[in-house]
Write an enzyme that holds these catalytic residues in place. Structure first.
Site, short mmCIF file in Angstrom:
data_model
loop_
_atom_site.label_atom_id
_atom_site.label_comp_id
_atom_site.label_asym_id
_atom_site.label_seq_id
_atom_site.Cartn_x
_atom_site.Cartn_y
_atom_site.Cartn_z
N GLU A 149 0.72 -1.31 0.04
CA GLU A 149 -0.02 -0.02 -0.13
C GLU A 149 0.99 1.05 0.04
O GLU A 149 0.46 2.23 -0.46
CB GLU A 149 -1.16 -0.04 1.28
CG GLU A 149 -1.96 -1.23 1.27
CD GLU A 149 -3.00 -0.93 0.27
OE1 GLU A 149 -3.18 0.35 -0.28
OE2 GLU A 149 -3.74 -1.88 -0.12
N ASP B 224 -5.10 7.60 -6.22
CA ASP B 224 -4.41 6.19 -6.53
C ASP B 224 -4.39 5.85 -8.01
O ASP B 224 -4.92 6.87 -8.86
CB ASP B 224 -5.14 5.10 -5.67
CG ASP B 224 -6.55 4.85 -5.94
OD1 ASP B 224 -7.11 5.66 -7.16
OD2 ASP B 224 -7.16 4.09 -5.35
#
Length: 205
Positions: free
Chosen positions: A18, A27
């Site tokens: 992550e 993202d």
């Protein structure tokens, strides 16, 4: 029957996958994210453009978030799995969300006892293209005991580093050995420290 939990190795590789960012960013699919893969869909805090958090807040958010995904994996599993498989499933659930996890083909195959088919189904979650090396690493983690190899964050990276020596111990729920970090320290006993330990025992429970 003890409930399974995310292991230290599983947590370390999940964080590596992550990343750790203290300022909000978008993202690979344009979703505002902060901390260790935290999005507004996971609960508070609401991620807004320009949001910043402290390192301590990042850790607290992750600790709260990961409980949600561990609970989702526990709920979805109807059969026992190895520790490496459980960790891989938490990682996948953290990425795709509890709803998608609960209805996934790979979960259905796991519960039907089809491990090889479940691994193949994990690889079906290959969108966007940037996720493919992570998904390949999760699929490998799913079927590879930690006694054989430590997991990778992605297939393009080296296995996660374990700072301390490791030993194999048995998870109380399944017969697959689990690798956990330990820090061995030699202990030299004398009559004096034995008596001290014995006398202090009531205070330590």
């Amino acid at each position: 029957r003890l409930l399974m939990d995310l292991s230290p190795i599983g947590e370390a590789v999940l964080i590596a996958r992550e990343g750790r960012r203290l300022k909000a960013y978008k993202d690979s699919v344009g979703v505002l994210t902060i901390g260790i893969g935290h999005t507004s869909a996971a609960g508070p805090p609401l991620v807004t453009a320009g949001l910043t958090i402290t390192s301590a807040e990042c850790d607290a958010i992750f600790a709260r978030d990961v409980r949600t995904y561990v609970a989702a994996v526990r709920k979805g599993l109807k059969v026992p799995v190895s520790q490496n498989a459980f960790d891989a499933l938490v990682s996948i659930c953290y990425n795709i969300g509890p709803g998608a996890f609960a209805t996934s083909t790979f979960l259905k195959r796991i519960n039907a006892g089809d491990t090889a088919g479940a691994r193949d189904a994990i690889l079906m979650w290959n969108k966007p293209a940037a996720i493919i090396t992570r998904r390949e690493a999760e699929a490998a983690q799913f079927v590879t005991a930690y006694t054989s190899a430590l997991p990778r964050a992605t297939t393009s990276q080296k296995p996660i580093a374990v700072a301390a020596p490791v030993i194999a111990v048995m998870h109380p729920e399944v017969p697959t050995p689990v690798i956990v970090p330990v820090t061995p320290a030699p202990v030299r006993w004398s009559l004096g420290n034995w008596l001290t330990t014995w006398l202090m025992k009531p205070f330590y429970g």
